[in-house]
Design an enzyme around this catalytic site. Structure first.
Site, PDB file in Angstrom:
ATOM      1  N   CYS A  76       0.450  -1.088  -0.322  1.00  0.00           N
ATOM      2  CA  CYS A  76      -0.062   0.025   0.089  1.00  0.00           C
ATOM      3  C   CYS A  76       0.893   1.536   0.177  1.00  0.00           C
ATOM      4  O   CYS A  76       1.715   1.187   0.899  1.00  0.00           O
ATOM      5  CB  CYS A  76      -0.121   0.260   1.021  1.00  0.00           C
ATOM      6  SG  CYS A  76      -2.321   1.267   1.241  1.00  0.00           S
ATOM      7  N   MET A 116      -8.135   0.785   0.723  1.00  0.00           N
ATOM      8  CA  MET A 116      -7.413   0.437   1.923  1.00  0.00           C
ATOM      9  C   MET A 116      -7.189   1.597   3.041  1.00  0.00           C
ATOM     10  O   MET A 116      -7.933   0.337   4.233  1.00  0.00           O
ATOM     11  CB  MET A 116      -5.711   0.240   1.467  1.00  0.00           C
ATOM     12  CG  MET A 116      -5.996  -0.550   0.045  1.00  0.00           C
ATOM     13  SD  MET A 116      -7.095  -2.010   0.515  1.00  0.00           S
ATOM     14  CE  MET A 116      -6.093  -3.360   2.186  1.00  0.00           C
ATOM     15  N   GLU A 117      -6.991   2.793   3.173  1.00  0.00           N
ATOM     16  CA  GLU A 117      -7.726   3.480   4.087  1.00  0.00           C
ATOM     17  C   GLU A 117      -9.070   3.749   4.949  1.00  0.00           C
ATOM     18  O   GLU A 117      -9.382   3.621   6.308  1.00  0.00           O
ATOM     19  CB  GLU A 117      -7.126   4.975   3.945  1.00  0.00           C
ATOM     20  CG  GLU A 117      -5.688   4.918   3.851  1.00  0.00           C
ATOM     21  CD  GLU A 117      -4.839   4.877   2.186  1.00  0.00           C
ATOM     22  OE1 GLU A 117      -3.595   4.563   2.143  1.00  0.00           O
ATOM     23  OE2 GLU A 117      -5.439   4.510   1.142  1.00  0.00           O
ATOM     24  N   ASP A 131     -12.331  -4.674  21.695  1.00  0.00           N
ATOM     25  CA  ASP A 131     -11.534  -4.669  22.967  1.00  0.00           C
ATOM     26  C   ASP A 131     -11.972  -4.032  24.390  1.00  0.00           C
ATOM     27  O   ASP A 131     -11.802  -4.499  25.333  1.00  0.00           O
ATOM     28  CB  ASP A 131     -10.256  -3.697  21.849  1.00  0.00           C
ATOM     29  CG  ASP A 131      -9.537  -3.979  23.332  1.00  0.00           C
ATOM     30  OD1 ASP A 131      -8.558  -4.688  23.924  1.00  0.00           O
ATOM     31  OD2 ASP A 131      -8.923  -2.250  23.823  1.00  0.00           O
TER      32      ASP A 131
END
Length: 160
Positions: A76, A116-117, A131
Site C-alpha cells: 500500500c 485501503m485506508e 476490545d
C-alpha cells in the site's frame, strides 16, 4: 481479463509504480458491522462501559489506523489523506442481539486511491469496540467489512 498489478514479470510481489498516473480527487466509503448483546449496545450508548466512551475512542482508532495503513499493508502506498469521517449507526438483529454499523468516508488527492485506508479504518474501529466491551460480551462478532463506494482515478465511480 484483468491482471494483478502487484506482481512483476517474474511473479514477485512489488509496489505498483504510480508516478505516471494523474492526481485526482479520490473518495472511498467502507463499512462493517459488529454484532453484540442488546445490553452491551445499551451500555455503550449510555456511556457506561468502564473503559470509557467507546464510540469516541473507536472514532480516534479509525483515524489513526487510516494514517498507518501503509505500515500494515505491505504494498500500500503512503498517501496524503485529505479527510476522514467516521459514522456509527445502530441496528437491531435477532432476539437479544444488536449491532453497530461503522461507516468511514476517506478522501485524498493523488495518483492512487484511498480504499485501503477506509477499510483499515473500519476494521480498527470495530476491533476497538470489541476490545472495550469484551469483558462483558465475548461473543461479539465482526462481519461484513467491505468497500461500498469509490470515486476518482481512471476507473471513476464504483458502487458495491
Amino acid at each position: 481479463m484483468k491482471t494483478l498489478t502487484h506482481f512483476n514479470e517474474k511473479g514477485r510481489a512489488r509496489m505498483v509504480d504510480v508516478s505516471e498516473k494523474a492526481s485526482t480527487a479520490r473518495t472511498a466509503v467502507a463499512e462493517g458491522v459488529i454484532r453484540m448483546n442488546a445490553e452491551t449496545l445499551s451500555l455503550i450508548r449510555k456511556g457506561r462501559i468502564k473503559k470509557g466512551d467507546v464510540l469516541a475512542i473507536a472514532d480516534c482508532a479509525a483515524v489513526m489506523a487510516a494514517k498507518k495503513t501503509p505500515d500494515l499493508i505491505p504494498m500500500c502506498h503512503p498517501i496524503q489523506i485529505s479527510g476522514i469521517d467516521v459514522d456509527f449507526g445502530f441496528g437491531k438483529t435477532i432476539k437479544n442481539s444488536a449491532s453497530i454499523i461503522v461507516t468511514v468516508t476517506a478522501r485524498c488527492v493523488g495518483p492512487t486511491g484511498i480504499e485501503m485506508e477506509a477499510l483499515t479504518a473500519v476494521s480498527a474501529a470495530l476491533l476497538t469496540v470489541y476490545d472495550m466491551c469484551k469483558s462483558i460480551d465475548r461473543g461479539m462478532t465482526i462481519e461484513k467489512i467491505r468497500l461500498t463506494k469509490k470515486s476518482g482515478g481512471r476507473s471513476g465511480l464504483w458502487q458495491g
